[in-house]
Design a protein around this motif. Sequence first.
Motif, PDB file in Angstrom:
ATOM      1  N   ASN A   1      -7.479   1.385   6.170  1.00 60.77           N
ATOM      2  CA  ASN A   1      -7.424   2.433   5.162  1.00 60.77           C
ATOM      3  C   ASN A   1      -8.276   3.611   5.626  1.00 60.77           C
ATOM      4  O   ASN A   1      -9.432   3.763   5.263  1.00 60.77           O
TER       5      ASN A   1
ATOM      6  N   GLY B   1       0.820  -1.194   0.000  1.00 58.49           N
ATOM      7  CA  GLY B   1       0.000   0.000   0.000  1.00 58.49           C
ATOM      8  C   GLY B   1       0.861   1.254   0.000  1.00 58.49           C
ATOM      9  O   GLY B   1       2.015   1.235   0.437  1.00 58.49           O
TER      10      GLY B   1
ATOM     11  N   SER C   1      -4.398   0.886  -1.625  1.00 62.03           N
ATOM     12  CA  SER C   1      -4.980   0.434  -0.368  1.00 62.03           C
ATOM     13  C   SER C   1      -4.413  -0.914   0.042  1.00 62.03           C
ATOM     14  O   SER C   1      -4.020  -1.739  -0.790  1.00 62.03           O
ATOM     15  N   THR C   2      -4.378  -1.143   1.354  1.00 66.31           N
ATOM     16  CA  THR C   2      -3.996  -2.438   1.902  1.00 66.31           C
ATOM     17  C   THR C   2      -5.257  -3.185   2.328  1.00 66.31           C
ATOM     18  O   THR C   2      -6.381  -2.706   2.151  1.00 66.31           O
TER      19      THR C   2
ATOM     20  N   ASN D   1      -5.336   7.198   0.352  1.00 63.45           N
ATOM     21  CA  ASN D   1      -4.838   5.850   0.130  1.00 63.45           C
ATOM     22  C   ASN D   1      -4.597   5.655  -1.367  1.00 63.45           C
ATOM     23  O   ASN D   1      -5.496   5.270  -2.113  1.00 63.45           O
TER      24      ASN D   1
END
Length: 236
Positions: free
Chosen positions: A184, A141, A179-180, A176
């Motif tokens: 987020n 991310g 994104s992870t 973000n």
Amino acid sequence: MLIPCANLSYAQSNLSDNDITNQLWLNYNMTYPVNENTELLGELGFKTISPKVWNRYFIKPGVKFNIPKFMFKKLKYKESLSAGIGFYLTDNFKEDNRLEIRPYQGYLLDWPNRERIRLRHYLRLEERFDINTKDWINTFGLRFRYLIDLTIKLQGDIVPEAKGFYIPVSMEFFWNLLSTEQFNDVYRTSAGIGSNFSKKWRMEALFGYQYSRNTVTEDFQTNDLIYQIKAYYRFQ
């Protein structure tokens, strides 16, 4: 800070979109001055949430370089560059645990920076390696953050007992870019009271609100109420 959502079936059995959660954050921050322009930083922390979905533990060492004034030397301001790395372990109660490794780079500007008031601007870029500890699959991310923080310093002019206390108020925005799987965030606000006990020690108690988006592919999101206690120690 967000509700973990590696598998939405569990998260949604406890929470729905726009539900309200309660979170407790505990932080211990250390600063060690190396010389006039360089400081070593350290932060330890613990976070938890209700409904009980996860606990989170982290350690974040870093370094800060104060930038000497080259222009506008008569203005009351302070600039610095920062860098470091954070290690965050999320203990998910029903899903796989996650380890996040998060290098960061930042620019900080205190302006105005006066005896009674300080306005801080903090820009930070974070590279996030979000790892599932069961199969060690990594999700990369990339996040950009902007914090604006106002500190009002009480001088004891009207109430002598208030000398040494201060009022911190802040708002932070998150972008973000990549994104992870978890955490987020979108934006966060907080306000509270702080006290300087000595030249070495100070503490803050804060209440905040956070709006969070939980996953990469879904819009599952929550309204988070955050109760935070911070302790600061500065080596002399």
